[in-house]
Design a protein around this motif. Sequence first.
Motif, PDB file in Angstrom:
ATOM      1  N   MET A 151       1.149  -1.432  -0.338  1.00  0.00           N
ATOM      2  CA  MET A 151      -0.124  -0.021  -0.088  1.00  0.00           C
ATOM      3  C   MET A 151       1.307   1.176  -0.006  1.00  0.00           C
ATOM      4  O   MET A 151       1.755   1.088   0.431  1.00  0.00           O
ATOM      5  CB  MET A 151      -0.545  -0.068   0.785  1.00  0.00           C
ATOM      6  N   GLU A 152       0.448   1.671  -0.497  1.00  0.00           N
ATOM      7  CA  GLU A 152       1.286   3.350  -0.939  1.00  0.00           C
ATOM      8  C   GLU A 152       0.802   4.123   0.610  1.00  0.00           C
ATOM      9  O   GLU A 152       0.350   4.519   1.234  1.00  0.00           O
ATOM     10  CB  GLU A 152       0.971   3.890  -1.751  1.00  0.00           C
ATOM     11  N   LYS A 153       2.563   4.945   1.268  1.00  0.00           N
ATOM     12  CA  LYS A 153       2.123   5.552   2.165  1.00  0.00           C
ATOM     13  C   LYS A 153       1.644   6.616   1.812  1.00  0.00           C
ATOM     14  O   LYS A 153       1.680   7.337   0.900  1.00  0.00           O
ATOM     15  CB  LYS A 153       3.960   5.939   2.178  1.00  0.00           C
ATOM     16  N   PHE A 154       0.777   7.314   2.476  1.00  0.00           N
ATOM     17  CA  PHE A 154      -0.014   8.564   2.480  1.00  0.00           C
ATOM     18  C   PHE A 154       0.653   9.744   3.894  1.00  0.00           C
ATOM     19  O   PHE A 154       0.266   9.447   4.889  1.00  0.00           O
ATOM     20  CB  PHE A 154      -1.581   8.537   3.296  1.00  0.00           C
ATOM     21  N   THR A 155       1.018  10.929   3.546  1.00  0.00           N
ATOM     22  CA  THR A 155       1.540  11.554   4.692  1.00  0.00           C
ATOM     23  C   THR A 155       1.256  13.047   4.444  1.00  0.00           C
ATOM     24  O   THR A 155       0.140  13.131   5.248  1.00  0.00           O
ATOM     25  CB  THR A 155       2.686  11.606   4.151  1.00  0.00           C
ATOM     26  N   GLY A 189     -14.468   1.762   6.521  1.00  0.00           N
ATOM     27  CA  GLY A 189     -13.590   0.917   6.973  1.00  0.00           C
ATOM     28  C   GLY A 189     -12.987   0.325   5.517  1.00  0.00           C
ATOM     29  O   GLY A 189     -11.608  -0.049   5.558  1.00  0.00           O
ATOM     30  N   ASN A 190     -14.082  -0.059   4.614  1.00  0.00           N
ATOM     31  CA  ASN A 190     -12.602  -0.483   3.101  1.00  0.00           C
ATOM     32  C   ASN A 190     -12.031   0.613   2.586  1.00  0.00           C
ATOM     33  O   ASN A 190     -10.932   0.307   2.593  1.00  0.00           O
ATOM     34  CB  ASN A 190     -13.626  -0.902   2.113  1.00  0.00           C
ATOM     35  N   SER A 191     -12.178   1.747   2.915  1.00  0.00           N
ATOM     36  CA  SER A 191     -11.560   2.885   2.102  1.00  0.00           C
ATOM     37  C   SER A 191     -10.371   2.652   2.879  1.00  0.00           C
ATOM     38  O   SER A 191      -8.851   2.567   2.555  1.00  0.00           O
ATOM     39  CB  SER A 191     -12.351   3.706   1.968  1.00  0.00           C
ATOM     40  N   LEU A 192      -9.900   2.810   4.232  1.00  0.00           N
ATOM     41  CA  LEU A 192      -9.255   3.169   5.461  1.00  0.00           C
ATOM     42  C   LEU A 192      -7.209   1.713   5.060  1.00  0.00           C
ATOM     43  O   LEU A 192      -6.770   1.898   5.129  1.00  0.00           O
ATOM     44  CB  LEU A 192      -9.566   3.498   6.631  1.00  0.00           C
ATOM     45  N   LEU A 193      -8.758   0.826   4.790  1.00  0.00           N
ATOM     46  CA  LEU A 193      -7.934  -1.095   5.003  1.00  0.00           C
ATOM     47  C   LEU A 193      -7.192  -0.488   3.467  1.00  0.00           C
ATOM     48  O   LEU A 193      -6.071  -1.387   3.532  1.00  0.00           O
ATOM     49  CB  LEU A 193      -9.032  -2.596   4.977  1.00  0.00           C
ATOM     50  N   ASN A 194      -7.492   0.125   2.834  1.00  0.00           N
ATOM     51  CA  ASN A 194      -6.809  -0.383   1.018  1.00  0.00           C
ATOM     52  C   ASN A 194      -5.841   1.401   0.827  1.00  0.00           C
ATOM     53  O   ASN A 194      -5.703   0.911  -0.767  1.00  0.00           O
ATOM     54  CB  ASN A 194      -8.461  -0.275   0.185  1.00  0.00           C
ATOM     55  N   GLU A 200     -10.048  14.317  12.997  1.00  0.00           N
ATOM     56  CA  GLU A 200      -9.681  13.365  13.194  1.00  0.00           C
ATOM     57  C   GLU A 200      -9.404  11.931  12.812  1.00  0.00           C
ATOM     58  O   GLU A 200     -10.321  11.675  11.598  1.00  0.00           O
ATOM     59  CB  GLU A 200     -11.075  13.233  14.346  1.00  0.00           C
ATOM     60  N   LEU A 201      -8.588  11.042  13.547  1.00  0.00           N
ATOM     61  CA  LEU A 201      -8.604   9.400  12.447  1.00  0.00           C
ATOM     62  C   LEU A 201      -7.977   8.427  13.800  1.00  0.00           C
ATOM     63  O   LEU A 201      -7.370   9.138  14.429  1.00  0.00           O
ATOM     64  CB  LEU A 201      -7.913   9.665  11.241  1.00  0.00           C
ATOM     65  N   ASP A 202      -8.494   7.399  14.017  1.00  0.00           N
ATOM     66  CA  ASP A 202      -7.938   6.691  15.221  1.00  0.00           C
ATOM     67  C   ASP A 202      -6.575   6.733  14.742  1.00  0.00           C
ATOM     68  O   ASP A 202      -6.080   6.461  13.401  1.00  0.00           O
ATOM     69  CB  ASP A 202      -8.571   5.213  14.613  1.00  0.00           C
ATOM     70  N   GLU A 203      -5.932   6.521  15.576  1.00  0.00           N
ATOM     71  CA  GLU A 203      -4.255   7.007  15.847  1.00  0.00           C
ATOM     72  C   GLU A 203      -3.732   5.213  14.719  1.00  0.00           C
ATOM     73  O   GLU A 203      -2.962   5.166  14.555  1.00  0.00           O
ATOM     74  CB  GLU A 203      -3.731   6.971  16.853  1.00  0.00           C
ATOM     75  N   ALA A 204      -4.119   4.142  15.363  1.00  0.00           N
ATOM     76  CA  ALA A 204      -4.121   3.319  14.732  1.00  0.00           C
ATOM     77  C   ALA A 204      -4.001   3.060  13.601  1.00  0.00           C
ATOM     78  O   ALA A 204      -3.159   2.536  12.691  1.00  0.00           O
ATOM     79  CB  ALA A 204      -4.625   1.772  15.386  1.00  0.00           C
ATOM     80  N   VAL A 205      -5.134   3.341  12.755  1.00  0.00           N
ATOM     81  CA  VAL A 205      -5.125   3.434  11.175  1.00  0.00           C
ATOM     82  C   VAL A 205      -4.574   4.229  10.518  1.00  0.00           C
ATOM     83  O   VAL A 205      -3.529   4.352   9.700  1.00  0.00           O
ATOM     84  CB  VAL A 205      -6.871   4.120  10.870  1.00  0.00           C
ATOM     85  N   ARG A 206      -4.472   5.560  11.569  1.00  0.00           N
ATOM     86  CA  ARG A 206      -3.302   6.889  10.902  1.00  0.00           C
ATOM     87  C   ARG A 206      -1.714   6.020  10.703  1.00  0.00           C
ATOM     88  O   ARG A 206      -1.291   6.345   9.780  1.00  0.00           O
ATOM     89  CB  ARG A 206      -3.479   8.149  11.868  1.00  0.00           C
ATOM     90  N   ALA A 207      -1.313   5.785  11.611  1.00  0.00           N
ATOM     91  CA  ALA A 207       0.198   5.134  11.777  1.00  0.00           C
ATOM     92  C   ALA A 207       0.114   4.151  10.607  1.00  0.00           C
ATOM     93  O   ALA A 207       1.123   3.852   9.463  1.00  0.00           O
ATOM     94  CB  ALA A 207       0.421   4.759  13.638  1.00  0.00           C
ATOM     95  N   ASP A 263       1.467   0.751   5.430  1.00  0.00           N
ATOM     96  CA  ASP A 263       1.168  -1.179   6.076  1.00  0.00           C
ATOM     97  C   ASP A 263      -0.639  -1.456   5.488  1.00  0.00           C
ATOM     98  O   ASP A 263      -1.413  -0.695   6.448  1.00  0.00           O
ATOM     99  CB  ASP A 263       1.296  -1.411   7.518  1.00  0.00           C
ATOM    100  N   ASP A 264      -0.861  -2.520   5.253  1.00  0.00           N
ATOM    101  CA  ASP A 264      -1.764  -3.066   5.390  1.00  0.00           C
ATOM    102  C   ASP A 264      -1.473  -3.793   6.572  1.00  0.00           C
ATOM    103  O   ASP A 264      -0.778  -4.218   7.069  1.00  0.00           O
ATOM    104  CB  ASP A 264      -2.310  -3.881   3.822  1.00  0.00           C
ATOM    105  N   LEU A 265      -2.912  -4.496   6.556  1.00  0.00           N
ATOM    106  CA  LEU A 265      -2.849  -5.262   7.817  1.00  0.00           C
ATOM    107  C   LEU A 265      -1.877  -6.056   7.861  1.00  0.00           C
ATOM    108  O   LEU A 265      -1.333  -6.424   8.438  1.00  0.00           O
ATOM    109  CB  LEU A 265      -4.604  -5.686   8.198  1.00  0.00           C
ATOM    110  N   ILE A 266      -1.912  -6.887   7.247  1.00  0.00           N
ATOM    111  CA  ILE A 266      -0.757  -8.248   6.452  1.00  0.00           C
ATOM    112  C   ILE A 266       0.531  -7.224   6.867  1.00  0.00           C
ATOM    113  O   ILE A 266       1.492  -8.347   8.182  1.00  0.00           O
ATOM    114  CB  ILE A 266      -1.580  -9.011   4.802  1.00  0.00           C
ATOM    115  N   SER A 267       0.886  -6.545   6.049  1.00  0.00           N
ATOM    116  CA  SER A 267       2.214  -5.740   5.995  1.00  0.00           C
ATOM    117  C   SER A 267       2.802  -5.519   7.615  1.00  0.00           C
ATOM    118  O   SER A 267       3.154  -5.509   8.451  1.00  0.00           O
ATOM    119  CB  SER A 267       2.986  -4.914   5.284  1.00  0.00           C
ATOM    120  N   ALA A 268       1.074  -5.091   7.979  1.00  0.00           N
ATOM    121  CA  ALA A 268       1.428  -4.510   9.865  1.00  0.00           C
ATOM    122  C   ALA A 268       1.506  -5.661  10.543  1.00  0.00           C
ATOM    123  O   ALA A 268       2.237  -6.105  11.462  1.00  0.00           O
ATOM    124  CB  ALA A 268       0.455  -4.500  10.317  1.00  0.00           C
TER     125      ALA A 268
END
Length: 195
Positions: free
Chosen positions: A1-5, A103-108, A154-161, A167-172
């Motif tokens: 997944m591409e980083k978003f800063t 949820g799908n958006s933030l996971l992707n 605002e955004l959930d800190e774990a999602v933001r990180a 990282d997607d969930l697998i790479s995390a």
Amino acid sequence: MEKFTVHTGTAVPLRRSDVDTDQIIPARFCVSSSRTGHADALFADWRDDPSFVLNRPAHRGATVLVAGNDFGTGSSREYAVWALQDYGFRAVIAPRYGDIFRGNSLLNGLLTVVVPQETVDRLWELTEADPAVGVTVDLERLEVRCAGLTQPFELDEAVRARLLSGDDLISATLRHEAAIAAYERDRRPALPVTR
């Protein structure tokens, strides 16, 4: 997944509310399991209208979508996220989203930013008055900026990180591979074993 800063791009002012996932990408286009190749199906039923905002030359190449309330309601199809990303959108800004779509958006890796309706109204005005105006979505500072407007979000800190690291969930999870292996190796032999 591409980083978003921090992302700055032009925006499409989609002055519509209650946009469901079947309007984002009609079901008849959800036939392949590929994440790519869906750009032409994005808002397909609306793009037949020459006046539809995505058809306007001034908004070609836009990477931020500014939408109305309840964007992405309806079914849980990931195709809606994939179509937006495949078209080139990096972020969507709206007052409220369908929960599953968000949820799908933030996971992707598609950042969905929640801001007040007043901010959306102002962004619509600014991007319609000057389609070349830049809209900055800053995940590091949790701000949307455009032509003097600054709106925190605002955004959930774990999602933001996860988005900041790309990282997607697998790479995390794989970042903890050594600890997982050590746990499996050292756990009590009486416990069940997975293979």
